[in-house]
Design a protein around this motif. Structure first.
Motif, PDB file in Angstrom:
ATOM      1  N   GLU A  66      37.942  13.517  66.518  1.00 16.22           N
ATOM      2  CA  GLU A  66      36.912  12.494  66.314  1.00 16.22           C
ATOM      3  C   GLU A  66      35.554  13.064  66.710  1.00 16.22           C
ATOM      4  O   GLU A  66      35.413  13.725  67.721  1.00 16.22           O
ATOM      5  CB  GLU A  66      37.226  11.269  67.171  1.00 16.22           C
ATOM      6  N   TRP A  67      34.570  12.806  65.858  1.00 15.76           N
ATOM      7  CA  TRP A  67      33.177  13.198  66.140  1.00 15.76           C
ATOM      8  C   TRP A  67      32.341  11.941  66.268  1.00 15.76           C
ATOM      9  O   TRP A  67      32.426  11.031  65.427  1.00 15.76           O
ATOM     10  CB  TRP A  67      32.617  14.057  65.012  1.00 15.76           C
ATOM     11  N   LYS A  68      31.504  11.916  67.319  1.00 19.79           N
ATOM     12  CA  LYS A  68      30.549  10.819  67.506  1.00 19.79           C
ATOM     13  C   LYS A  68      29.160  11.407  67.671  1.00 19.79           C
ATOM     14  O   LYS A  68      29.000  12.538  68.131  1.00 19.79           O
ATOM     15  CB  LYS A  68      30.894   9.982  68.747  1.00 19.79           C
ATOM     16  N   TYR A  69      28.173  10.605  67.310  1.00 17.41           N
ATOM     17  CA  TYR A  69      26.764  11.011  67.418  1.00 17.41           C
ATOM     18  C   TYR A  69      26.079  10.090  68.404  1.00 17.41           C
ATOM     19  O   TYR A  69      26.184   8.868  68.300  1.00 17.41           O
ATOM     20  CB  TYR A  69      26.124  10.909  66.031  1.00 17.41           C
ATOM     21  N   LYS A  77      29.992   6.476  65.431  1.00 17.91           N
ATOM     22  CA  LYS A  77      31.139   7.283  65.030  1.00 17.91           C
ATOM     23  C   LYS A  77      30.837   7.919  63.675  1.00 17.91           C
ATOM     24  O   LYS A  77      30.373   7.248  62.751  1.00 17.91           O
ATOM     25  CB  LYS A  77      32.379   6.404  64.936  1.00 17.91           C
ATOM     26  N   GLU A  80      36.741  10.678  61.767  1.00 12.06           N
ATOM     27  CA  GLU A  80      37.990  10.830  62.500  1.00 12.06           C
ATOM     28  C   GLU A  80      39.054  11.269  61.512  1.00 12.06           C
ATOM     29  O   GLU A  80      39.133  10.741  60.402  1.00 12.06           O
ATOM     30  CB  GLU A  80      38.387   9.510  63.171  1.00 12.06           C
ATOM     31  N   THR A  99      34.710  18.195  56.652  1.00 14.27           N
ATOM     32  CA  THR A  99      35.549  18.485  57.814  1.00 14.27           C
ATOM     33  C   THR A  99      36.378  19.749  57.578  1.00 14.27           C
ATOM     34  O   THR A  99      36.680  20.095  56.436  1.00 14.27           O
ATOM     35  CB  THR A  99      36.504  17.307  58.101  1.00 14.27           C
ATOM     36  N   SER A 104      35.914  21.678  63.208  1.00 11.14           N
ATOM     37  CA  SER A 104      34.477  21.778  62.922  1.00 11.14           C
ATOM     38  C   SER A 104      34.085  20.797  61.820  1.00 11.14           C
ATOM     39  O   SER A 104      34.913  20.384  61.010  1.00 11.14           O
ATOM     40  CB  SER A 104      34.131  23.201  62.466  1.00 11.14           C
ATOM     41  N   TYR A 118      26.223  15.593  69.671  1.00 11.05           N
ATOM     42  CA  TYR A 118      27.424  15.372  68.867  1.00 11.05           C
ATOM     43  C   TYR A 118      28.632  15.644  69.752  1.00 11.05           C
ATOM     44  O   TYR A 118      28.794  16.740  70.278  1.00 11.05           O
ATOM     45  CB  TYR A 118      27.421  16.275  67.637  1.00 11.05           C
ATOM     46  N   VAL A 120      32.660  15.846  70.231  1.00  9.11           N
ATOM     47  CA  VAL A 120      33.952  15.987  69.560  1.00  9.11           C
ATOM     48  C   VAL A 120      35.050  15.723  70.582  1.00  9.11           C
ATOM     49  O   VAL A 120      34.982  16.197  71.713  1.00  9.11           O
ATOM     50  CB  VAL A 120      34.118  17.389  68.916  1.00  9.11           C
ATOM     51  N   THR A 133      30.523  18.796  73.735  1.00 10.46           N
ATOM     52  CA  THR A 133      29.255  18.309  73.196  1.00 10.46           C
ATOM     53  C   THR A 133      28.448  19.444  72.589  1.00 10.46           C
ATOM     54  O   THR A 133      28.375  20.531  73.155  1.00 10.46           O
ATOM     55  CB  THR A 133      28.417  17.645  74.309  1.00 10.46           C
TER      56      THR A 133
END
Length: 200
Positions: A66-69, A77, A80, A99, A104, A118, A120, A133
């Motif tokens: 999962e990546w969030k900003y 979000k 994912e 993705t 990455s 960002y 992860v 981060t």
């Protein structure tokens, strides 16, 4: 009464067996953890550039990534997914994120609004997780500065061309002046010779 000699050996064998089992279980539990590697934790970019937020993980089984900003406006979000499956990309980043199975992501055509952190998170099936981060700073290309530089260079080229033209004109004038002077000297010497001939 003495216990039979084989009983002690059995207990020792049982103790060694239990010990070996505990060591194997401990190693198995240690290897269940997630490790995460971020080669570039800070990235500088310019507007309209494509950016790779590169990570690499190792774990047993297929994790959830999962990546969030996060920025001054809050947390959002991005995406994912589980490697090998379809990614669940948020509406705000549709058509802007790609993705990769190593965890990455690539952001296409970033803008100043994409500056921020960002995060992860890699979560294993058994629940253990690890996060990292990457800080992204996106700056604008200052077109006004480039415009000023271009105008200044054009001005310098114009001045150089003008100076070259003036030098060419001065050279021509000097050449004509020297020719006239030689011609006058020739005429004057010819007149002197004629006068001497007349006097003789």
């Amino acid at each position: 009464m003495r216990p039979p000699p084989g009983g002690r050996t059995r207990r020792r064998g049982l103790s060694l067996g239990v010990l070996a089992f505990c060591v194997a279980a401990a190693r198995c539990l240690q290897s269940q953890g997630v490790s995460l590697y971020i080669p570039q934790p800070a990235i500088n970019a310019t507007v309209e550039e494509d950016i790779l937020l590169s990570v690499d993980y190792s774990c047993h089984g297929i994790p959830t990534i999962e990546w969030k900003y996060t920025s001054s406006w809050g947390v959002q979000k991005i995406v994912e997914w589980k490697p090998g499956t379809q990614a669940n990309i948020s509406q705000s980043h549709k058509d802007r994120v790609c993705t990769f199975d190593n965890g990455s992501i690539q952001l296409f055509s970033v803008g100043v609004r994409d500056s921020g952190s960002y995060i992860v998170t890699v979560t294993e099936r058994l629940g253990s997780s690890r996060f990292g981060t990457i800080v992204l700073h996106v700056s604008e290309i200052l077109y006004e500065d480039l415009h000023f530089v271009a105008v200044f260079l054009a001005f310098l080229v114009a001045v150089a061309a003008l100076l070259i033209s003036l030098m060419w004109v001065c050279n021509k004038c000097a050449y004509k002046f020297q020719r006239k002077r030689r011609h006058k000297l020739k005429e004057s010497t010819t007149e002197e010779i004629e006068l001497q001939d007349v006097e003789c």
